[in-house]
Design a protein around this motif. Sequence first.
Motif, PDB file in Angstrom:
ATOM      1  N   ARG A 185       0.794  -1.357   0.024  1.00 41.62           N
ATOM      2  CA  ARG A 185      -0.034  -0.014  -0.106  1.00 41.62           C
ATOM      3  C   ARG A 185       0.967   1.332   0.020  1.00 41.62           C
ATOM      4  NH1 ARG A 185      -5.088  -1.125   2.055  1.00 41.62           N
ATOM      5  NH2 ARG A 185      -5.651  -3.277   1.525  1.00 41.62           N
ATOM      6  N   VAL A 186       2.296   1.068   0.148  1.00 41.56           N
ATOM      7  CA  VAL A 186       3.041   2.367   0.322  1.00 41.56           C
ATOM      8  C   VAL A 186       4.228   2.162  -0.406  1.00 41.56           C
ATOM      9  CG1 VAL A 186       4.527   3.663   2.011  1.00 41.56           C
ATOM     10  CG2 VAL A 186       2.416   2.423   2.816  1.00 41.56           C
ATOM     11  N   ARG A 187       4.558   3.232  -1.338  1.00 43.64           N
ATOM     12  CA  ARG A 187       5.576   3.268  -2.133  1.00 43.64           C
ATOM     13  C   ARG A 187       6.638   4.392  -1.464  1.00 43.64           C
ATOM     14  NH1 ARG A 187       3.612   6.132  -6.118  1.00 43.64           N
ATOM     15  NH2 ARG A 187       4.635   7.979  -5.920  1.00 43.64           N
ATOM     16  N   VAL A 188       7.880   3.907  -1.265  1.00 42.39           N
ATOM     17  CA  VAL A 188       9.028   4.515  -0.453  1.00 42.39           C
ATOM     18  C   VAL A 188       9.938   5.137  -1.530  1.00 42.39           C
ATOM     19  CG1 VAL A 188      10.637   4.661   1.309  1.00 42.39           C
ATOM     20  CG2 VAL A 188       8.521   3.231   1.370  1.00 42.39           C
ATOM     21  N   GLU A 189       9.855   6.577  -1.455  1.00 42.74           N
ATOM     22  CA  GLU A 189      10.830   7.262  -2.353  1.00 42.74           C
ATOM     23  C   GLU A 189      12.159   7.643  -2.001  1.00 42.74           C
ATOM     24  OE1 GLU A 189       7.313   8.806  -5.638  1.00 42.74           O
ATOM     25  OE2 GLU A 189       8.596  10.242  -4.130  1.00 42.74           O
ATOM     26  N   HIS A 198       3.072  15.725  10.688  1.00 41.83           N
ATOM     27  CA  HIS A 198       1.697  14.869  10.441  1.00 41.83           C
ATOM     28  C   HIS A 198       1.037  15.132   9.104  1.00 41.83           C
ATOM     29  CE1 HIS A 198       2.393  15.259  15.036  1.00 41.83           C
ATOM     30  NE2 HIS A 198       1.467  14.233  15.043  1.00 41.83           N
ATOM     31  N   PHE A 199       1.605  14.292   8.100  1.00 40.62           N
ATOM     32  CA  PHE A 199       1.557  14.510   6.950  1.00 40.62           C
ATOM     33  C   PHE A 199       0.926  13.266   6.291  1.00 40.62           C
ATOM     34  CE2 PHE A 199       5.569  16.755   7.313  1.00 40.62           C
ATOM     35  CZ  PHE A 199       5.523  18.099   6.899  1.00 40.62           C
ATOM     36  N   GLY A 200      -0.187  13.487   5.643  1.00 42.85           N
ATOM     37  CA  GLY A 200      -0.822  12.150   4.977  1.00 42.85           C
ATOM     38  C   GLY A 200      -1.398  11.641   6.120  1.00 42.85           C
ATOM     39  N   SER A 201      -1.443  10.217   5.946  1.00 44.56           N
ATOM     40  CA  SER A 201      -1.796   9.157   7.051  1.00 44.56           C
ATOM     41  C   SER A 201      -0.406   8.459   7.284  1.00 44.56           C
ATOM     42  CB  SER A 201      -2.590   7.803   6.281  1.00 44.56           C
ATOM     43  OG  SER A 201      -3.915   8.601   5.717  1.00 44.56           O
ATOM     44  N   THR A 218       4.186   5.708   7.660  1.00 45.34           N
ATOM     45  CA  THR A 218       5.735   5.016   8.253  1.00 45.34           C
ATOM     46  C   THR A 218       5.786   3.840   8.665  1.00 45.34           C
ATOM     47  OG1 THR A 218       4.692   6.034  10.541  1.00 45.34           O
ATOM     48  CG2 THR A 218       6.148   7.297   9.138  1.00 45.34           C
ATOM     49  N   THR A 219       4.930   3.287   9.353  1.00 48.47           N
ATOM     50  CA  THR A 219       4.974   1.825   9.623  1.00 48.47           C
ATOM     51  C   THR A 219       5.108   0.957   8.487  1.00 48.47           C
ATOM     52  OG1 THR A 219       2.491   1.602  10.047  1.00 48.47           O
ATOM     53  CG2 THR A 219       3.729   2.314  12.093  1.00 48.47           C
ATOM     54  N   ALA A 220       4.248   0.870   7.503  1.00 48.86           N
ATOM     55  CA  ALA A 220       4.249   0.162   6.384  1.00 48.86           C
ATOM     56  C   ALA A 220       5.380   0.374   5.473  1.00 48.86           C
ATOM     57  CB  ALA A 220       2.969   0.498   5.393  1.00 48.86           C
ATOM     58  N   SER A 271       4.822  12.173   4.111  1.00 49.24           N
ATOM     59  CA  SER A 271       4.109  11.097   3.257  1.00 49.24           C
ATOM     60  C   SER A 271       2.728  11.724   2.809  1.00 49.24           C
ATOM     61  CB  SER A 271       3.457  10.080   4.386  1.00 49.24           C
ATOM     62  OG  SER A 271       2.891  10.573   5.578  1.00 49.24           O
ATOM     63  N   TRP A 272       2.391  11.296   1.911  1.00 48.56           N
ATOM     64  CA  TRP A 272       0.960  11.729   1.331  1.00 48.56           C
ATOM     65  C   TRP A 272       0.122  10.526   0.801  1.00 48.56           C
ATOM     66  CZ3 TRP A 272       5.467  12.923  -0.889  1.00 48.56           C
ATOM     67  CH2 TRP A 272       5.870  12.509  -2.408  1.00 48.56           C
ATOM     68  N   ARG A 273      -1.155  10.869   0.687  1.00 50.78           N
ATOM     69  CA  ARG A 273      -2.057   9.914   0.019  1.00 50.78           C
ATOM     70  C   ARG A 273      -2.181  10.359  -1.663  1.00 50.78           C
ATOM     71  NH1 ARG A 273      -5.819  11.127   2.242  1.00 50.78           N
ATOM     72  NH2 ARG A 273      -5.904   9.972   3.989  1.00 50.78           N
ATOM     73  N   GLU A 274      -2.123   9.326  -2.611  1.00 51.46           N
ATOM     74  CA  GLU A 274      -2.133   9.710  -3.780  1.00 51.46           C
ATOM     75  C   GLU A 274      -3.860   9.585  -3.986  1.00 51.46           C
ATOM     76  OE1 GLU A 274      -0.193  10.589  -5.650  1.00 51.46           O
ATOM     77  OE2 GLU A 274       1.782   9.591  -5.949  1.00 51.46           O
ATOM     78  N   PRO A 275      -4.401  10.040  -5.143  1.00 46.08           N
ATOM     79  CA  PRO A 275      -5.659   9.824  -5.704  1.00 46.08           C
ATOM     80  C   PRO A 275      -6.296   8.281  -5.753  1.00 46.08           C
ATOM     81  CG  PRO A 275      -4.578  11.351  -6.939  1.00 46.08           C
ATOM     82  CD  PRO A 275      -3.682  10.917  -6.160  1.00 46.08           C
TER      83      PRO A 275
END
Length: 412
Positions: free
Chosen positions: A202-206, A227-230, A235-237, A341-345
């Motif tokens: 569920r998470v892409r790390v860049e 406190h960015f995104g979820s 962070t944990t994933a 972090s941020w959530r994509e569409p």
Amino acid sequence: MDRAPTPRCGIDSVEIARIERLLRDTPREDLAKLFSDTELRDAGEGHGRAASLAARFAAKEACLKLFPRETALNTIVAADFAVARGAFGAPEVVASPAATAVMQRHRVLRIGLSLTHDRVSASAVAIGEYTPVTAPLVGKLFYHLVPMRRGVILANLARVFGDTLPRADIVRLAQAHYRHLLRVYAGFFLFLLVPQKRRASRVRVENTEALAHALDLGKGAIIVTGHFGSWEVATTAGLAAFPHMRGRFHFVRRPIKPRWLDTLVNWHFRDAGFGIVAKRGGLDAIVERLEHGDIVVFPFDQHAKGRDGIPVEFFGHPARTFKSVAVIALATGAPVLPAASWREPDGSHVLRFEPAMTLIEDDDTSAAIRRNTRAYNAVLERLVLRHPEQWYWAHRRWKDAGDERAPRAQPA
């Protein structure tokens, strides 16, 4: 009636002879402070070099004229804008991080360019295209039906965007933020039901290279984030991208209310392989972790009480900010990296590391702490503006900021 701003227009003209003198009298290393490598390469070395660079210099000046206040304050300079060739050779603006932040604060997400020159002068026209804020229906409903901290959110948004956005857009940003909050809280509990092996998908790390380079110094690393995104999900994933570092990430946090939620969040972090360091009284533990080459994640965007904080500018207003990161970095030499972090569409999450920041040293220790702390706030500003609706505006970030009062945005 509150209307969206009209497109901004900047026009500038430069004498080619001026650029010819600049090329003749200026060493190449100094030219590189004004023109990018791409600009110097695209201009070539032939007869038209001066005219080409003159047009690019006019474009830089035209872009500055789109933002007169920030230009006057020296927030941005000509070198913050570069001209590159886009599709079919059309000129495109490439903005520096500082210029990008200014553009995002004004909701100018693209600048159109037109360049021309004759034998004597070169001219450029820059058009800043304003992008209105949109708010989803669920955000509008949540904003009106569950007005949790609505006054705080509106006041914070007005403090940051009151000089650059119309009131209607500030309200729409608040509504978009309410939808984000709903997704954060619902998504956290739903995420706990996802099997551990599937969470990483569920998470892409860049830009993990930035973290690897920092760790190569052998002094551990400090991650400044907010406190960015979820944030708990990402962070944990995202930790799954570093299986060899499991147990070596340590999250600095303070208790939250209610206690059962704090216990659940702590369990979630430890289950994912994070260590937990108490924010209050955790200085020795942080230094010890860094000495072992570990990574300490420090949420840096909250109000710092009492002796923990110092008043440092954040979005142009004094805000009490934690000084401990600067103190630790100066004492240990541990590199400090921003991350967000941020959530994509599509609902997936992104966790991105930024390059390590340059440590600012000063013979005056207090000045060094203040200057580094301001630098951390400045980079967090840019991360907030990247996805403004996904930062936690409900926090009283500017609490106890002296006699200053935020501009008010009334509910719509």
